[in-house]
Design a protein around this motif. Structure first.
Motif, PDB file in Angstrom:
ATOM      1  N   LEU A 133       0.829  -1.211   0.000  1.00 57.68           N
ATOM      2  CA  LEU A 133       0.000   0.000   0.000  1.00 57.68           C
ATOM      3  C   LEU A 133       0.857   1.252   0.000  1.00 57.68           C
ATOM      4  O   LEU A 133       0.518   2.261  -0.638  1.00 57.68           O
ATOM      5  CB  LEU A 133      -0.925  -0.013   1.215  1.00 57.68           C
ATOM      6  CG  LEU A 133      -2.015  -1.099   1.219  1.00 57.68           C
ATOM      7  CD1 LEU A 133      -2.795  -1.053   2.520  1.00 57.68           C
ATOM      8  CD2 LEU A 133      -2.946  -0.959   0.026  1.00 57.68           C
ATOM      9  N   ALA A 134       1.987   1.213   0.705  1.00 56.26           N
ATOM     10  CA  ALA A 134       2.882   2.377   0.738  1.00 56.26           C
ATOM     11  C   ALA A 134       3.490   2.645  -0.636  1.00 56.26           C
ATOM     12  O   ALA A 134       3.662   3.804  -1.037  1.00 56.26           O
ATOM     13  CB  ALA A 134       3.979   2.157   1.772  1.00 56.26           C
ATOM     14  N   LYS A 135       3.819   1.588  -1.373  1.00 57.24           N
ATOM     15  CA  LYS A 135       4.421   1.747  -2.698  1.00 57.24           C
ATOM     16  C   LYS A 135       3.408   2.104  -3.770  1.00 57.24           C
ATOM     17  O   LYS A 135       3.779   2.605  -4.837  1.00 57.24           O
ATOM     18  CB  LYS A 135       5.137   0.450  -3.094  1.00 57.24           C
ATOM     19  CG  LYS A 135       6.441   0.210  -2.357  1.00 57.24           C
ATOM     20  CD  LYS A 135       7.157  -1.017  -2.916  1.00 57.24           C
ATOM     21  CE  LYS A 135       8.523  -1.178  -2.288  1.00 57.24           C
ATOM     22  NZ  LYS A 135       9.263  -2.347  -2.835  1.00 57.24           N
ATOM     23  N   ASN A 136       2.128   1.826  -3.510  1.00 52.24           N
ATOM     24  CA  ASN A 136       1.085   2.063  -4.521  1.00 52.24           C
ATOM     25  C   ASN A 136      -0.063   2.859  -3.900  1.00 52.24           C
ATOM     26  O   ASN A 136      -1.155   2.328  -3.682  1.00 52.24           O
ATOM     27  CB  ASN A 136       0.578   0.729  -5.064  1.00 52.24           C
ATOM     28  CG  ASN A 136       1.673  -0.095  -5.706  1.00 52.24           C
ATOM     29  OD1 ASN A 136       2.068   0.142  -6.840  1.00 52.24           O
ATOM     30  ND2 ASN A 136       2.186  -1.076  -4.971  1.00 52.24           N
ATOM     31  N   PRO A 137       0.180   4.135  -3.604  1.00 53.78           N
ATOM     32  CA  PRO A 137      -0.833   4.933  -2.882  1.00 53.78           C
ATOM     33  C   PRO A 137      -2.124   5.148  -3.661  1.00 53.78           C
ATOM     34  O   PRO A 137      -3.156   5.472  -3.072  1.00 53.78           O
ATOM     35  CB  PRO A 137      -0.109   6.258  -2.635  1.00 53.78           C
ATOM     36  CG  PRO A 137       0.955   6.322  -3.685  1.00 53.78           C
ATOM     37  CD  PRO A 137       1.390   4.912  -3.901  1.00 53.78           C
ATOM     38  N   GLY A 138      -2.077   4.947  -4.992  1.00 51.70           N
ATOM     39  CA  GLY A 138      -3.287   5.165  -5.783  1.00 51.70           C
ATOM     40  C   GLY A 138      -4.180   3.953  -5.894  1.00 51.70           C
ATOM     41  O   GLY A 138      -5.243   4.018  -6.513  1.00 51.70           O
ATOM     42  N   ILE A 139      -3.787   2.822  -5.298  1.00 51.39           N
ATOM     43  CA  ILE A 139      -4.552   1.585  -5.421  1.00 51.39           C
ATOM     44  C   ILE A 139      -5.340   1.311  -4.142  1.00 51.39           C
ATOM     45  O   ILE A 139      -4.790   1.388  -3.044  1.00 51.39           O
ATOM     46  CB  ILE A 139      -3.625   0.388  -5.728  1.00 51.39           C
ATOM     47  CG1 ILE A 139      -2.978   0.574  -7.100  1.00 51.39           C
ATOM     48  CG2 ILE A 139      -4.411  -0.930  -5.707  1.00 51.39           C
ATOM     49  CD1 ILE A 139      -2.002  -0.525  -7.475  1.00 51.39           C
ATOM     50  N   LYS A 140      -6.605   0.992  -4.298  1.00 55.60           N
ATOM     51  CA  LYS A 140      -7.446   0.554  -3.184  1.00 55.60           C
ATOM     52  C   LYS A 140      -7.762  -0.922  -3.362  1.00 55.60           C
ATOM     53  O   LYS A 140      -7.966  -1.388  -4.478  1.00 55.60           O
ATOM     54  CB  LYS A 140      -8.754   1.351  -3.155  1.00 55.60           C
ATOM     55  CG  LYS A 140      -8.579   2.849  -2.941  1.00 55.60           C
ATOM     56  CD  LYS A 140      -9.928   3.546  -2.965  1.00 55.60           C
ATOM     57  CE  LYS A 140      -9.772   5.047  -2.800  1.00 55.60           C
ATOM     58  NZ  LYS A 140     -11.085   5.746  -2.863  1.00 55.60           N
ATOM     59  N   LEU A 141      -7.792  -1.643  -2.260  1.00 58.40           N
ATOM     60  CA  LEU A 141      -8.132  -3.072  -2.305  1.00 58.40           C
ATOM     61  C   LEU A 141      -9.546  -3.279  -1.760  1.00 58.40           C
ATOM     62  O   LEU A 141      -9.859  -2.842  -0.659  1.00 58.40           O
ATOM     63  CB  LEU A 141      -7.142  -3.894  -1.482  1.00 58.40           C
ATOM     64  CG  LEU A 141      -5.688  -3.907  -1.969  1.00 58.40           C
ATOM     65  CD1 LEU A 141      -4.850  -4.815  -1.080  1.00 58.40           C
ATOM     66  CD2 LEU A 141      -5.595  -4.360  -3.412  1.00 58.40           C
ATOM     67  N   ASN A 142     -10.370  -3.928  -2.548  1.00 54.56           N
ATOM     68  CA  ASN A 142     -11.717  -4.306  -2.125  1.00 54.56           C
ATOM     69  C   ASN A 142     -11.716  -5.827  -1.999  1.00 54.56           C
ATOM     70  O   ASN A 142     -11.706  -6.539  -2.995  1.00 54.56           O
ATOM     71  CB  ASN A 142     -12.739  -3.837  -3.163  1.00 54.56           C
ATOM     72  CG  ASN A 142     -14.162  -4.048  -2.706  1.00 54.56           C
ATOM     73  OD1 ASN A 142     -14.451  -4.946  -1.918  1.00 54.56           O
ATOM     74  ND2 ASN A 142     -15.074  -3.227  -3.205  1.00 54.56           N
ATOM     75  N   ILE A 143     -11.680  -6.327  -0.756  1.00 45.63           N
ATOM     76  CA  ILE A 143     -11.449  -7.750  -0.500  1.00 45.63           C
ATOM     77  C   ILE A 143     -12.747  -8.453  -0.133  1.00 45.63           C
ATOM     78  O   ILE A 143     -13.466  -8.028   0.772  1.00 45.63           O
ATOM     79  CB  ILE A 143     -10.407  -7.939   0.616  1.00 45.63           C
ATOM     80  CG1 ILE A 143      -9.055  -7.367   0.161  1.00 45.63           C
ATOM     81  CG2 ILE A 143     -10.262  -9.409   0.988  1.00 45.63           C
ATOM     82  CD1 ILE A 143      -7.995  -7.373   1.236  1.00 45.63           C
TER      83      ILE A 143
END
Length: 303
Positions: A117-127
């Protein structure tokens, strides 16, 4: 349903916009004879002429004007939609939808989640928390994480963990009353707590490694749950012996509310894999997660 001659219409629109066959060929990156042939094929298909040449260049016929006025905005909208779709496929921002079990989360995702998450701040995970595989395409889910790589042929599977250790366990109070099993066959005389998949009526098989061979156990079950959490809680409450992945039990072993059993006989289970439909392999957010988890695996000793 009548098929739209997309290539011919694209050539026709380019000729009108650029004002000549040669200019349209340059824009489209093809030869001038190809443009001439595709325009002729389109006119023959429609049964009417669309363009005629004058001393001032290319002119539209009445039919050509009708087609251009209708096709030009539609082509512009389609081109924009294709551009945005390609941008989405390459985008490093957006929502990535995943399906996984609690064990998969603990083993494969949780150890790397903070860094990812730190490396990809633009990505959200919907689990989606699912104890058994779901139809990813039907539910609009990009990928899943499951133990083992036995999947339908249209799925791609990438290993993201080492083999997973299993463990037998029981509470100190149960062992004090019923004794400690020394060999796998002793479990036949114990109260066993087993797990089944939510859609199954039979419990999952138990496996041990004995005399260098994998052996299946099918002890009678006093209690059966459709989740590992139920098995663990019942064992903590002193109702019997359970079997699960060790990674879900370490905190209980550390606290002493459960004790590991039969450790010389425990068998490694298959690794966890991230899997996804063939059509999702170009989704950039998913590609980033797959490569990130693979890189973490490569740094694991022995992999």
């Amino acid at each position: 349903m009548e098929r739209v001659p997309a290539h011919g219409i694209e050539v026709f629109l380019a000729i009108v916009r650029e004002g000549s066959m040669r200019a349209a060929a340059d824009v489209l990156g093809v030869g001038a004879p190809t443009v001439t042939l595709q325009l002729k094929a389109l006119e023959e298909l429609l049964g009417i002429g669309l363009l005629f040449r004058t001393t001032r260049g290319i002119q539209l016929t009445d039919a050509g004007r009708v087609l251009f006025d209708a096709a030009a905005p539609a082509h512009r909208d389609l081109t924009y939609a294709i551009k945005k779709t390609r941008e989405m496929a390459k985008s490093t921002t957006g929502t990535l939808r995943l399906s996984l079990s609690r064990e998969a989360y603990i083993a494969a995702l949780a150890p790397a989640l903070g860094e990812y998450l730190a490396k990809n701040p633009g990505i959200k995970l919907n689990i989606s928390w699912d104890e058994e595989p779901v139809d990813l395409v039907r539910h609009g889910i990009h990928g899943g994480i499951r133990m083992g790589d036995v999947l339908t042929p249209d799925m791609i599977a990438v290993r993201v963990t080492p083999p997973i250790k299993s463990a037998f366990f029981a509470s100190p109070s149960y062992l004090q009353t019923h004794g400690i099993p020394k060999r796998p066959r002793d479990l036949l005389n114990h109260q066993c707590i087993r797990q089944r998949l939510p859609t199954s009526v039979t419990p999952r098989e138990w496996w041990v490694l004995e005399d260098g061979q994998d052996k299946r156990l099918d002890p009678p079950a006093r209690l059966i749950f459709d989740s590992a959490e139920g098995v663990i809680q019942a064992a903590r409450d002193g109702h019997g012996v359970g079997w699960s992945t060790r990674l879900t039990l370490e905190e209980h072993f550390s606290r002493g509310d459960l004790e590991p059993l039969l450790e010389p006989y425990v068998k490694d289970l298959p690794p966890f894999y991230i899997y996804y439909p063939e059509q999702n392999k170009r989704v950039e957010c998913l590609k980033l997660l797959v490569e990130f988890l693979r890189s973490k695996l490569r740094k694991t000793p022995g992999n």
